[in-house]
Every structure is written in C-alpha cells, then in structure tokens.
Design a protein around this motif. Structure first.
Motif, short mmCIF file in Angstrom:
data_model
loop_
_atom_site.label_atom_id
_atom_site.label_comp_id
_atom_site.label_asym_id
_atom_site.label_seq_id
_atom_site.Cartn_x
_atom_site.Cartn_y
_atom_site.Cartn_z
N LYS A 69 4.31 70.11 40.00
CA LYS A 69 4.11 69.48 38.51
C LYS A 69 5.70 69.05 38.25
CE LYS A 69 4.91 73.74 36.47
NZ LYS A 69 4.23 75.12 35.35
N PRO A 70 6.21 68.05 37.62
CA PRO A 70 6.59 66.82 37.18
C PRO A 70 8.28 67.80 36.77
CG PRO A 70 5.21 66.91 35.48
CD PRO A 70 4.92 67.20 36.61
N GLU A 71 8.32 68.84 36.07
CA GLU A 71 8.81 69.72 35.79
C GLU A 71 9.57 70.32 37.33
OE1 GLU A 71 5.90 69.35 32.57
OE2 GLU A 71 5.95 69.86 34.75
N ASN A 72 8.89 70.40 38.47
CA ASN A 72 9.54 71.11 39.04
C ASN A 72 10.55 70.22 39.80
OD1 ASN A 72 8.06 73.44 38.76
ND2 ASN A 72 6.48 73.29 40.20
N PHE A 73 10.47 68.78 39.29
CA PHE A 73 11.31 67.93 39.95
C PHE A 73 12.93 67.91 40.14
CE2 PHE A 73 8.21 65.82 42.56
CZ PHE A 73 9.70 64.83 42.94
N VAL A 74 13.10 69.28 38.99
CA VAL A 74 14.53 69.34 38.62
C VAL A 74 15.03 69.58 40.10
CG1 VAL A 74 13.90 71.80 37.69
CG2 VAL A 74 15.56 70.21 37.10
N LEU A 75 14.03 70.42 40.90
CA LEU A 75 15.05 71.38 41.42
C LEU A 75 14.86 70.08 42.85
CD1 LEU A 75 12.52 74.54 42.52
CD2 LEU A 75 14.80 74.72 41.56
N ILE A 76 14.66 69.68 43.16
CA ILE A 76 14.82 68.16 43.07
C ILE A 76 16.39 67.58 43.54
CG2 ILE A 76 14.28 65.80 44.71
CD1 ILE A 76 12.56 68.27 46.45
N GLU A 77 15.47 66.98 41.96
CA GLU A 77 16.99 66.58 41.22
C GLU A 77 18.84 67.81 41.39
OE1 GLU A 77 16.28 65.95 37.60
OE2 GLU A 77 14.98 63.96 37.96
N GLU A 78 18.59 68.61 41.81
CA GLU A 78 19.74 69.66 41.65
C GLU A 78 20.63 69.81 43.21
OE1 GLU A 78 21.14 73.87 40.96
OE2 GLU A 78 18.81 73.49 39.90
N LEU A 79 19.51 69.75 43.84
CA LEU A 79 19.77 69.79 45.72
C LEU A 79 20.19 68.43 45.91
CD1 LEU A 79 19.48 71.09 48.47
CD2 LEU A 79 17.78 70.31 48.61
N ALA A 80 19.80 67.06 45.61
CA ALA A 80 20.23 66.06 45.45
C ALA A 80 21.95 65.64 44.83
CB ALA A 80 19.32 64.57 44.79
N ASN A 81 22.51 66.65 44.12
CA ASN A 81 23.61 66.55 43.19
C ASN A 81 24.07 67.32 43.74
OD1 ASN A 81 24.88 65.73 40.28
ND2 ASN A 81 24.61 67.48 39.82
N VAL A 82 23.54 68.23 44.46
CA VAL A 82 24.95 68.85 44.94
C VAL A 82 25.38 68.42 46.26
CG1 VAL A 82 25.27 71.33 46.08
CG2 VAL A 82 24.13 70.92 43.99
N LEU A 83 24.52 67.53 47.12
CA LEU A 83 25.05 67.13 47.97
C LEU A 83 25.34 65.74 47.99
CD1 LEU A 83 21.38 68.49 50.65
CD2 LEU A 83 23.96 68.63 50.45
N GLY A 84 25.34 65.26 46.79
CA GLY A 84 25.66 63.84 46.24
C GLY A 84 25.04 62.50 46.81
N GLY A 85 23.39 63.25 46.61
CA GLY A 85 22.79 62.25 47.47
C GLY A 85 22.18 61.94 46.11
N ALA A 86 20.59 60.74 46.62
CA ALA A 86 19.80 60.43 45.80
C ALA A 86 18.46 61.26 46.13
CB ALA A 86 19.44 58.07 46.31
N VAL A 87 17.44 60.57 45.12
CA VAL A 87 16.63 60.92 44.60
C VAL A 87 15.18 60.24 45.29
CG1 VAL A 87 14.94 62.25 43.18
CG2 VAL A 87 17.20 62.91 42.64
N GLY A 88 13.81 61.11 46.11
CA GLY A 88 13.27 60.28 46.07
C GLY A 88 11.77 60.43 46.25
N ALA A 89 11.40 59.91 46.49
CA ALA A 89 9.83 60.30 46.19
C ALA A 89 8.49 59.70 47.29
CB ALA A 89 8.98 60.01 44.30
N SER A 90 7.59 60.55 47.07
CA SER A 90 6.27 60.32 48.00
C SER A 90 5.49 59.05 46.55
CB SER A 90 5.54 61.14 48.19
OG SER A 90 4.34 61.63 47.45
N ARG A 91 4.33 58.21 47.06
CA ARG A 91 3.44 57.64 46.19
C ARG A 91 2.33 58.52 45.03
NH1 ARG A 91 -0.70 52.62 48.15
NH2 ARG A 91 -1.99 52.16 46.20
N ALA A 92 2.19 59.70 46.31
CA ALA A 92 1.43 60.32 44.99
C ALA A 92 2.40 60.87 43.99
CB ALA A 92 1.03 61.79 45.85
N VAL A 93 3.65 61.14 43.86
CA VAL A 93 4.42 61.26 42.33
C VAL A 93 4.85 60.65 42.29
CG1 VAL A 93 6.62 61.80 41.85
CG2 VAL A 93 5.27 63.31 43.39
N ILE A 94 4.86 59.08 42.01
CA ILE A 94 4.74 57.55 41.73
C ILE A 94 3.19 57.55 40.64
CG2 ILE A 94 5.16 54.94 41.44
CD1 ILE A 94 7.88 57.63 42.35
#
Length: 399
Positions: free
Chosen positions: A289-314
């Motif tokens: 679910k979209p709310e769980n993407f906060v984990l993706i964003e947090e890991l990207a933030n810790v690593l200084g990276g960017a957030v990507g997604a698959s087509r299904a998510v978009i």
C-alpha cells in the motif's frame, strides 16, 4: 525555406496568415513573409488566390550525395551552466562510432555564454565544437534551437547525429529530422556499426520491450537517433585534450521564438532525480500500500539516494510518474539499485539493468528480479527494510 512567396505576385490579402496553423506567416511591407516557424506543411499554398506561394519540391534520394556527409555530432544539452550527464554519455559512445567510421566527433553547443563548457566537451572526446551563443538561446525553445540546428546541418552536413532521449531531445530531434528530410530512431538502448553496410545500427525495444529491433537508415542523411540516458557509461574526461571551436552565427531573433519562459517551477526534488542519482531505492507492488512507501523514502534519505518505483506503483497512483523506472519510465544506471518488492518484469529490468550493483528484496525466492540481482534477500520487505534502515543509521553515526 521549402515554402516561398513571390513578392511580385503577392497582393497582400493576408488569406495565408489565417490558413497557417503554426503562425509562421507575417506581413512585411504589405507582403506575406515566411518565418522560421514554418513546418513546410503547405496549408498556405492552396489558400493563396493569386498562386504567389509555392512549395519547393523535396530533395529526392537520388539528389543526395551521401559522400558529402561526414562526422558524428552530439547535441550538448546544458542547463544552469552545467552539461547534462546524458551528453557526456553520448560523447563517449559517439567517440567509438567516429573512430569505427574513420571520422571526427563534434559537439553542438547552443546557449547564452556557454563557451566555457566547450572545454568540458573536448575533454569528453570531441574533436570539434560548434558554438552558437545569444541571449535568445538562454533557455531551450523549439523554434530557436530547431532553426539553428537545421542551419548547421545544411552548412556542415554531418553523417550521424546523437541526441539524448530527454524532454528537450525528444522535442528537438523529430522536428530537425523533418526539416532536413531524414529519419529518426527514438529511445535507442544500444548503438553499433552494421558490418555489411557500414551504417549506424540503432537498437531499440519494440512490442512493449519483448523484442529488440535494429534499425538502419540507408538512403538519407544524416542518420539520427535519440538515446536513453544511463544506457552508456560516462567516459573519463581528459582535460589535456583540445579541439577546433567553430563559432556559428544564428539567424534567429527573439521575436521569431513564439514561446516565452515565464517562470521555472521545479516540481521534482532530489528524491526523484533518478538520472543523476548514484543510489536508487525503488519499490514495487510488494510494498502492499502507498503508506508503506515511507520506508522506501526513509532508506533513500539515509543513503542520500533517490526514490524509484515500478509501473504497477505508478499506475496505482502511489507515486507520480517522474519516479517510474522501466520501459515506459526512466532508464537509470546508479552505482547501487535497491529493488524492494519488485518482481522483475522485463519492462522494469530494461530500465535498470545497467546499474553497477543490484540488491533485490522479495519474499518470492523464484522472483525474476533475483536473476539480475548481485545480492538477494528473500524475506518480507516490511521486515527487511526497517532492519536495513537501522543498520545504515548505525554505520553513519559510527562514521
């Protein structure tokens, strides 16, 4: 211009002005005049009541001496005083093509006060730089850049032209190709030389990425194509290299450019600047679910990276399109790519397969993503991601 006006015959009735769908005709001294905005559609020809407007016959294949066309050109995309990464990537690949063809490599640099960037272009492998400067070229415009690029092609006759498959490159390439009467292969993912013909072999995905098509342009010049960012590695620059700087005057005037930049609004933050990111953390449908993407964003933030997604998510509306990686999204090549809850469909893999290191997290041990991953974690992404975040935070704090 392929469309011309006979000034002696023109009666100044203005009928052609309303007939032109591109606003490319103006009145000068009571006579119709064709501007650089003309696309040669010919809509005005039949409208003229006195037959004062004519469309010149297009150049035929027989009339084109292909031997006159030499050298490989790369459109140098720049913004805010910096050359975009895709231009360096194309210079590296263009260098290989030029060497294989026994020709020279040139960069086409258009902008305002961009001459200092020529040094960067030479260092990336160019033998020549065609420089066009002026205040009217400060920001990209379809009218201005198309006219300048077309004039350069007519004057210097390149054999091959490479452009990035970016917003600007995808806009400029087709329009220039139409003006000079040649073809354009879009969204290429590989380039080479066809052994039998010596032509550039343009490779691009077709039928939704299920096959790779190789396209040749045997009868027209220049051979043109747009190439996706990050499919080629950026070459090492050698700042001891120098080359020939060719200053070209543009005939474009500010009033010839029909669009004006009013304001630049940056809606894409560093978190979705996928093309330039060295680390990308991407999530798929497995995030549930979209709310769980906060984990993706947090890991990207810790690593200084960017957030990507698959087509299904978009498609599900969890993330906006600038975050999409894959065949219908962005092609990326970071140093590290985290695929979290992504199954590994061929369309997605096509957009991230050039990553240096791929780390996959999926609870399905048979997921296709593990076939392209350098490291794989079989487990629930909702349990693995918090653990990774905690460990990376500890490492950063200790460092």
């Amino acid at each position: 211009m392929a469309v011309t006006v006979d000034k002696e015959q023109c009666i100044g009735c203005s009928a052609c002005i309303s007939a032109c769908p591109f606003g490319a005709i103006v009145m000068e001294a009571g006579k119709a005049s064709i501007t650089i905005a003309c696309t040669m559609c010919g809509a005005c020809v039949d409208t003229c009541p006195v037959n004062a407007i004519a469309k010149a016959a297009e150049q035929t294949t027989a009339g084109m001496n292909k031997a006159d066309y030499k050298d490989v050109w790369v459109f140098i995309e720049q913004a805010e005083g910096q050359v975009k990464s895709v231009s360096y990537e194309l210079l590296g690949e263009g260098r290989k093509l030029a060497d294989a063809m026994g020709q020279k490599l040139a960069g086409v640099l258009i902008g305002e006060q961009v001459e200092p960037l020529a040094r960067e272009v030479f260092a990336a492998g160019a033998d020549k730089v065609f420089l066009v400067e002026g205040p009217e070229f400060k920001t990209y415009s379809t009218d201005g850049y198309t006219a300048v690029f077309t004039d350069l092609i007519h004057a210097y006759k390149p054999s091959v032209i490479l452009l990035g498959a970016t917003n600007d490159g995808r806009d400029l390439g087709p329009r220039v190709a139409c003006r000079v009467g040649t073809g354009l292969t879009a969204d290429c993912t590989n380039l080479g030389i066809d052994e039998e013909t010596g032509l550039v072999a343009w490779t691009r995905p077709a039928f939704g990425g299920n096959i790779m098509a190789t396209i040749l342009c045997p009868e027209h010049r220049p051979q043109m194509g747009t190439v996706r960012p990050k499919v080629f590695k950026r070459p090492e620059q050698d700042f001891s290299r120098t080359g020939e700087l060719i200053r070209a005057a543009g005939r474009v005037k500010s009033q010839d450019i029909r669009t004006k930049l009013i304001e630049l609004i940056k809606v894409c933050t560093a978190a979705c600047n996928l093309e330039e990111a060295e680390i990308i953390v991407a999530g798929g449908r497995g995030m549930c679910k979209p709310e769980n993407f906060v984990l993706i964003e947090e890991l990207a933030n810790v690593l200084g990276g960017a957030v990507g997604a698959s087509r299904a998510v978009i498609d599900a509306g969890w993330k906006p399109h600038p975050h999409q990686v894959g065949q219908t999204g962005k092609t990326v090549g970071p140093k590290v790519y985290f695929a979290c809850g992504i199954s590994g469909a061929i369309q997605h893999v096509a957009g991230m397969s050039s990553s240096d290191i791929v780390i996959a997290i999926n609870k399905d041990a048979d997921a296709p993503i593990f076939k392209v991953a350098d490291y794989g974690i079989v487990g629930d992404v909702m349990e693995v991601l918090p653990a990774l975040i905690d460990e990376f935070k500890k490492v950063k704090q200790a460092g």
